[in-house]
Design a protein around this motif. Structure first.
Motif, mmCIF file in Angstrom:
data_model
loop_
_atom_site.group_PDB
_atom_site.id
_atom_site.type_symbol
_atom_site.label_atom_id
_atom_site.label_comp_id
_atom_site.label_asym_id
_atom_site.label_seq_id
_atom_site.Cartn_x
_atom_site.Cartn_y
_atom_site.Cartn_z
ATOM 1 N N PHE A 29 0.826 -1.207 0.000
ATOM 2 C CA PHE A 29 0.000 0.000 0.000
ATOM 3 C C PHE A 29 0.860 1.257 0.000
ATOM 4 C CE2 PHE A 29 -3.846 2.355 0.656
ATOM 5 C CZ PHE A 29 -3.496 3.425 1.461
ATOM 6 N N SER A 30 1.867 1.289 0.851
ATOM 7 C CA SER A 30 2.627 2.532 1.041
ATOM 8 C C SER A 30 3.430 2.941 -0.190
ATOM 9 C CB SER A 30 3.551 2.402 2.244
ATOM 10 O OG SER A 30 4.527 1.401 2.008
ATOM 11 N N ILE A 31 3.722 2.009 -1.082
ATOM 12 C CA ILE A 31 4.530 2.350 -2.247
ATOM 13 C C ILE A 31 3.693 2.592 -3.491
ATOM 14 C CG2 ILE A 31 6.522 1.097 -1.368
ATOM 15 C CD1 ILE A 31 5.886 -1.103 -3.419
ATOM 16 N N ARG A 71 -4.418 9.344 3.153
ATOM 17 C CA ARG A 71 -4.014 7.950 3.323
ATOM 18 C C ARG A 71 -3.325 7.772 4.661
ATOM 19 N NH1 ARG A 71 -0.526 6.676 -1.666
ATOM 20 N NH2 ARG A 71 -0.191 4.689 -0.574
ATOM 21 N N ASP A 72 -3.473 6.583 5.207
ATOM 22 C CA ASP A 72 -2.805 6.208 6.456
ATOM 23 C C ASP A 72 -2.023 4.936 6.150
ATOM 24 O OD1 ASP A 72 -2.055 5.291 8.975
ATOM 25 O OD2 ASP A 72 -3.899 5.992 9.919
ATOM 26 N N GLY A 78 -6.930 4.098 2.790
ATOM 27 C CA GLY A 78 -7.088 5.418 2.208
ATOM 28 C C GLY A 78 -8.481 5.933 2.470
ATOM 29 N N TYR A 79 -8.633 7.250 2.321
ATOM 30 C CA TYR A 79 -9.919 7.866 2.656
ATOM 31 C C TYR A 79 -10.304 8.895 1.602
ATOM 32 C CZ TYR A 79 -8.563 5.980 7.186
ATOM 33 O OH TYR A 79 -8.155 5.143 8.200
ATOM 34 N N LEU A 80 -11.600 9.132 1.532
ATOM 35 C CA LEU A 80 -12.113 10.243 0.745
ATOM 36 C C LEU A 80 -13.171 10.926 1.593
ATOM 37 C CD1 LEU A 80 -11.968 11.686 -2.025
ATOM 38 C CD2 LEU A 80 -13.984 10.341 -2.673
#
Length: 116
Positions: A29-31, A71-72, A78-80
């Protein structure tokens, strides 16, 4: 294989807010860059917002100033955040993870309905 699960959709009155979440499996996720797209009734899928792995954001003109993508990375989520919702925001919202090497993954979508 990466799986994405969206949540947080629902029915809201015009002017209201919703926060969509996108939870990712795996460890990449982080990349990856993350984006949100939507399919409005009778329309083709359209870009809503994106955030790079480095945190740079980009928005469609129709949502700029009302929606916030974030994003976390430790939570692989992730968020919207969607504020000042309008009936024309009614759509199925999809999250995606993608990179610069043509890899992309998509969630199953979550319905957002905004009543007038």
């Amino acid at each position: 294989q990466v799986q994405l699960v969206e949540s947080g959709g629902g029915l809201v009155q015009a002017g209201g807010s919703l926060r969509l979440s996108c939870a990712a499996s795996g460890s990449i996720f982080s990349i990856m860059h993350m984006g949100w797209y939507r399919t409005r009734p009778g329309k083709q899928r359209e870009f809503v917002a994106s955030i790079t792995s480095g945190g740079s954001t980009h928005y469609a003109g129709s949502v700029k100033g009302r929606f916030t993508i974030s994003r976390d990375n430790p939570k692989n989520t992730g968020y919207l955040q969607m504020n000042s919702l309008k009936p024309e925001d009614t759509a199925v919202y999809y999250c995606t993870l993608f990179d610069n090497y043509a890899r992309d993954y998509w969630g199953q979508g979550t319905q957002v309905t905004v009543s007038s």
